[in-house]
Scaffold this motif. Structure first.
Motif, PDB file in Angstrom:
ATOM      1  N   ALA A  84      54.639  27.647  57.534  1.00 30.55           N
ATOM      2  CA  ALA A  84      53.169  27.633  57.578  1.00 30.55           C
ATOM      3  C   ALA A  84      52.668  29.063  57.381  1.00 30.55           C
ATOM      4  N   ILE A  85      51.549  29.181  56.670  1.00 32.51           N
ATOM      5  CA  ILE A  85      50.998  30.514  56.372  1.00 32.51           C
ATOM      6  C   ILE A  85      49.477  30.478  56.517  1.00 32.51           C
ATOM      7  N   GLY A  86      48.920  31.459  57.209  1.00 30.46           N
ATOM      8  CA  GLY A  86      47.464  31.599  57.308  1.00 30.46           C
ATOM      9  C   GLY A  86      46.966  32.314  56.062  1.00 30.46           C
ATOM     10  N   ILE A  87      45.926  31.774  55.435  1.00 31.39           N
ATOM     11  CA  ILE A  87      45.496  32.344  54.146  1.00 31.39           C
ATOM     12  C   ILE A  87      44.028  32.773  54.117  1.00 31.39           C
ATOM     13  N   GLY A  88      43.364  32.829  55.277  1.00 29.43           N
ATOM     14  CA  GLY A  88      41.993  33.334  55.327  1.00 29.43           C
ATOM     15  C   GLY A  88      41.067  32.664  54.326  1.00 29.43           C
ATOM     16  N   GLY A  89      40.366  33.488  53.539  1.00 31.76           N
ATOM     17  CA  GLY A  89      39.367  32.953  52.613  1.00 31.76           C
ATOM     18  C   GLY A  89      39.908  32.562  51.238  1.00 31.76           C
ATOM     19  N   THR A  90      41.228  32.434  51.111  1.00 30.71           N
ATOM     20  CA  THR A  90      41.833  32.171  49.792  1.00 30.71           C
ATOM     21  C   THR A  90      41.292  30.917  49.106  1.00 30.71           C
ATOM     22  N   LEU A  91      41.105  29.829  49.872  1.00 33.90           N
ATOM     23  CA  LEU A  91      40.624  28.589  49.242  1.00 33.90           C
ATOM     24  C   LEU A  91      39.205  28.778  48.716  1.00 33.90           C
ATOM     25  N   ASP A  92      38.424  29.613  49.390  1.00 42.19           N
ATOM     26  CA  ASP A  92      37.057  29.920  48.911  1.00 42.19           C
ATOM     27  C   ASP A  92      37.120  30.624  47.561  1.00 42.19           C
ATOM     28  N   PHE A  93      38.075  31.543  47.416  1.00 41.01           N
ATOM     29  CA  PHE A  93      38.209  32.278  46.143  1.00 41.01           C
ATOM     30  C   PHE A  93      38.678  31.341  45.027  1.00 41.01           C
ATOM     31  N   ILE A  94      39.706  30.540  45.314  1.00 44.00           N
ATOM     32  CA  ILE A  94      40.274  29.676  44.269  1.00 44.00           C
ATOM     33  C   ILE A  94      39.242  28.650  43.805  1.00 44.00           C
ATOM     34  N   SER A  95      38.494  28.095  44.768  1.00 45.24           N
ATOM     35  CA  SER A  95      37.527  27.048  44.414  1.00 45.24           C
ATOM     36  C   SER A  95      36.274  27.637  43.750  1.00 45.24           C
ATOM     37  N   GLY A  96      36.120  28.953  43.834  1.00 50.51           N
ATOM     38  CA  GLY A  96      34.933  29.589  43.248  1.00 50.51           C
ATOM     39  C   GLY A  96      33.757  29.607  44.220  1.00 50.51           C
ATOM     40  N   THR A  97      33.976  29.149  45.475  1.00 53.23           N
ATOM     41  CA  THR A  97      32.922  29.182  46.496  1.00 53.23           C
ATOM     42  C   THR A  97      32.533  30.638  46.769  1.00 53.23           C
ATOM     43  N   LYS A  98      33.539  31.520  46.738  1.00 55.45           N
ATOM     44  CA  LYS A  98      33.291  32.966  46.839  1.00 55.45           C
ATOM     45  C   LYS A  98      34.027  33.635  45.690  1.00 55.45           C
ATOM     46  N   VAL A  99      33.505  34.786  45.249  1.00 54.76           N
ATOM     47  CA  VAL A  99      34.138  35.470  44.125  1.00 54.76           C
ATOM     48  C   VAL A  99      34.961  36.642  44.658  1.00 54.76           C
ATOM     49  N   ARG A 100      36.230  36.712  44.235  1.00 58.95           N
ATOM     50  CA  ARG A 100      37.089  37.821  44.674  1.00 58.95           C
ATOM     51  C   ARG A 100      36.737  39.061  43.853  1.00 58.95           C
ATOM     52  N   SER A 101      36.964  40.232  44.419  1.00 55.20           N
ATOM     53  CA  SER A 101      36.622  41.487  43.721  1.00 55.20           C
ATOM     54  C   SER A 101      37.444  41.616  42.441  1.00 55.20           C
ATOM     55  N   PRO A 102      36.925  42.402  41.454  1.00 54.93           N
ATOM     56  CA  PRO A 102      37.722  42.598  40.241  1.00 54.93           C
ATOM     57  C   PRO A 102      39.059  43.276  40.565  1.00 54.93           C
ATOM     58  N   LYS A 103      40.048  43.034  39.680  1.00 59.89           N
ATOM     59  CA  LYS A 103      41.412  43.563  39.894  1.00 59.89           C
ATOM     60  C   LYS A 103      41.417  45.067  40.139  1.00 59.89           C
ATOM     61  N   TRP A 104      40.577  45.831  39.384  1.00 63.37           N
ATOM     62  CA  TRP A 104      40.610  47.290  39.522  1.00 63.37           C
ATOM     63  C   TRP A 104      40.177  47.708  40.927  1.00 63.37           C
ATOM     64  N   MET A 105      39.261  46.953  41.523  1.00 57.09           N
ATOM     65  CA  MET A 105      38.821  47.286  42.891  1.00 57.09           C
ATOM     66  C   MET A 105      39.935  46.955  43.887  1.00 57.09           C
TER      67      MET A 105
END
Ligand code: UDP
Length: 270
Positions: free
Chosen positions: A208-229
């Motif tokens: 089992a692994i805790g993944i925080g806001g990862t599902l929000d990022f994958i689903s597009g509910t939240k946008v992850r910062s650009p790679k360079w950041m």
């Protein structure tokens, strides 16, 4: 390079995204049971005031550093740097983060670890379950990942909550899904505390692994910062702009954590 470094009492394995994801896949294949944590500076601070959480982190199968701040701290702890050196190198966290990759090799985020595991298990007969996030988010993330990694078996999703009242119902649901890997998105420390309570009750889940806001990022509910950041350790700044209500958490990670580490350096051995 050391095999392991302890930061504020929490052991971190010197690993990479590639090795950590393979460790998870191999553990499932070998029937090893337990949980993996991805502590960031804020979680380490929380572990200093919450002994139950600290114990949970100490007993994980693997802790990977989710934050350049941990690599900065590990560098100075391992090299027995003085307070002044540690303080003076703080700008390098942004200007030259590679400087801090000589002790712990790599920052491994929960979001990257989860997706790399999904990519790998798509080629194996290993399946998983997504728990947590707002209603509908886990299902949307699952649909996206199943398209992205053909063969990936996500046997179930449930938004749920870490509330003890729901625990039996959620355990039954996961057992019925026959999942091997459980990803939990309740945010830290709730997800790690929940996982530690249920891991030995789950019949089929090995890891089992805790993944925080990862599902929000994958689903597009939240946008992850650009790679360079992400590369220069400024993901926190992007999240602050998106969600100003996170200011206290970000203050903890960028101000309080370095102060806590610097004050621990040069101190008499404890
Ligand atoms: N969450 C949840 N139930 C709760 C509290 C949080 O499902 O009782 C979810 C929330 O919807 C989000 C995730 O947990 O998807 C936590 O994300 P956060 O951004 O706080 O985590 P981080 O990435 O900072 O660890």
């Amino acid at each position: 390079m050391p095999k392991e470094i302890t930061v504020l009492g929490i052991p971190f394995k010197n690993t990479t995204l590639e090795k950590a994801s393979s460790f998870v896949v191999d553990s499932v294949k070998n029937g090893k049971k337990g949980y993996i944590c991805t502590p960031n500076p804020e979680m380490l601070l929380e572990s200093q005031r919450n002994s139950t959480f600290k114990n949970v982190l100490k007993h994980s199968l693997l802790n990977v550093p989710d934050g350049i701040g941990i690599l900065w701290a590990a560098t100075h702890i391992y090299n027995k740097s003085g307070k002044i050196k540690a303080f003076l190198t703080l700008p390098l966290v942004i200007l030259y983060p590679a400087y801090f990759k000589k002790v712990l090799q790599e920052r491994v985020t929960g979001a990257d670890l989860m997706q790399t595991i999904c990519k790998k298990i798509a080629k194996e007969s290993i399946n998983c379950f997504f728990l947590g996030a707002a209603p509908g988010v886990a299902k949307k993330a699952a649909d996206i990942l199943e398209k992205k990694y053909p063969g990936l078996a996500i046997n179930g999703t449930h938004s749920g909550s870490p509330d003890d009242k729901e625990m039996d119902e959620i355990i039954n649901m996961i057992d019925k899904s026959e999942a091997d890997i459980l990803f939990v998105a309740y945010g830290a420390p709730a997800q790690e505390l929940w996982i530690s309570k249920v891991i030995n009750r789950l019949k089929t889940v090995k890891i089992a692994i805790g993944i925080g806001g990862t599902l929000d990022f994958i689903s597009g509910t939240k946008v992850r910062s650009p790679k360079w950041m992400q590369k220069i350790g400024l993901e926190w700044l992007y999240r602050l702009i998106q969600e100003p209500s996170r200011w206290r958490r970000i203050y903890n990670a960028t101000i309080k954590f370095p102060i806590r580490i610097i004050s621990s350096l040069d101190a008499p051995s404890s």
